[in-house]
Scaffold this active site. Sequence first.
Site, PDB file in Angstrom:
ATOM      1  N   ASN A 119       0.294  -9.238 -10.037  1.00 53.64           N
ATOM      2  CA  ASN A 119      -1.130  -8.484 -10.321  1.00 53.64           C
ATOM      3  C   ASN A 119      -1.231  -6.915 -10.750  1.00 53.64           C
ATOM      4  OD1 ASN A 119      -2.261  -6.298  -7.999  1.00 53.64           O
ATOM      5  ND2 ASN A 119      -3.936  -7.002  -8.761  1.00 53.64           N
ATOM      6  N   CYS A 171       0.986  -1.179  -0.073  1.00 49.81           N
ATOM      7  CA  CYS A 171       0.017  -0.215  -0.088  1.00 49.81           C
ATOM      8  C   CYS A 171       1.123   1.496  -0.138  1.00 49.81           C
ATOM      9  CB  CYS A 171      -0.625  -0.193   2.000  1.00 49.81           C
ATOM     10  SG  CYS A 171      -2.273   1.511   1.309  1.00 49.81           S
TER      11      CYS A 171
END
Length: 334
Positions: A217, A94
């Site tokens: 991803n 993040c």
Amino acid sequence: MIKIHKFSVAPMVDKTDRHFRYFLRAFSKKSLFYTEMITAKSIIHGDKNKILDFDPIEKPLALQLAGDNVEEMVEAVKIAENWDYDEINLNIGCPSDRISGNNMGAVLMAYPFLVRDMVIEVKKITKKPVTVKHRIGIDGTGILDETFENKILDSYEYLKEFVSIIDEGNPDRLTIHGRIAILKGLSPKENREIPPLNYDFVYKVKKDFSHLNIEINGGIKTKEDIDTHLKNVDSVMIGREIYDNPYFLNIADSYYDICNAPTSREEAIENILDYVDSYEKNGFNSNSIIRHLLGLYHGQKNSKLWKNSLNIQNIKKLGGKKTLMEAIKLMKHN
Ligand SMILES: Cc1cc2nc3c(=O)[nH]c(=O)nc-3n(C[C@H](O)[C@H](O)[C@H](O)COP(=O)(O)O)c2cc1C
């Protein structure tokens, strides 16, 4: 050993909440879902039931945790052991200021020994797979302190070193978002768009660490993309494309050799009607559920009509269940 795993829906704050996961399960029984990122501190100090409860339909479900130290990660996982999650995932990707500024998320790519120790210690207290989601690197300029001579950790050599240290903790999977995170100056949204995708680094990790379970991803949107990636890594994780176009998830179970007919859009709505109704009967506003259904007709000629019929006024006037039933009727006749 982790179960064979091919496909997951990415954790997304404010999107992959329990309502969206419940709805999404109509399209895929097998793919792995994730909670939104939850900080270890909030589990330790917050309302545990509110934070950790989920419906068994959502399984298989991974709990994603962010934290800045081993002790709190361990304490949070000990608490979460009372819930039947299928996997514990550590968020090392993040990029947000709030998270990086508190030494959590992507900034921890600069502290691989800490991440390794989190994996080791968490594995001591759970039998569940313990996995890590990270980026291919970070630009820590303005965030990393003077002990870091080099604040831009974006080379393959650095990624390889990072993975080799994490590998000592025996993680059950690494999910790698194929772009770096720029920790200062970009918003989280920009950090999912501006740093260029570099899938080759992820493929190289799989080549250099063939014993590791590697998931890719970032920017994956089509079946062709998925098929290409699966030639190079073990599994794929998709985020925004599934949120914007949940019907796309129908393809996921085919990667587990399940040949069910796709769930129709109408069936997916039928599946959720009673859930919506009982949520309202418990005194909640079903817009919190219905807001996640807006993308159901993405790419179809009537997608605007669908979105417009799920407006807040209708939900207030008719209730959520009736609003959905009326909207489905409308879609059939248009
Ligand atoms: C609104 C939003 C919230 C996100 N929240 C999280 C999160 O809680 N934890 C996490 O690891 N990644 C989070 N991400 C990043 C996604 O998991 C994923 O890595 C990223 O969107 C790239 O995949 P995609 O191109 O398939 O969307 C978030 C992404 C979005 C769009």
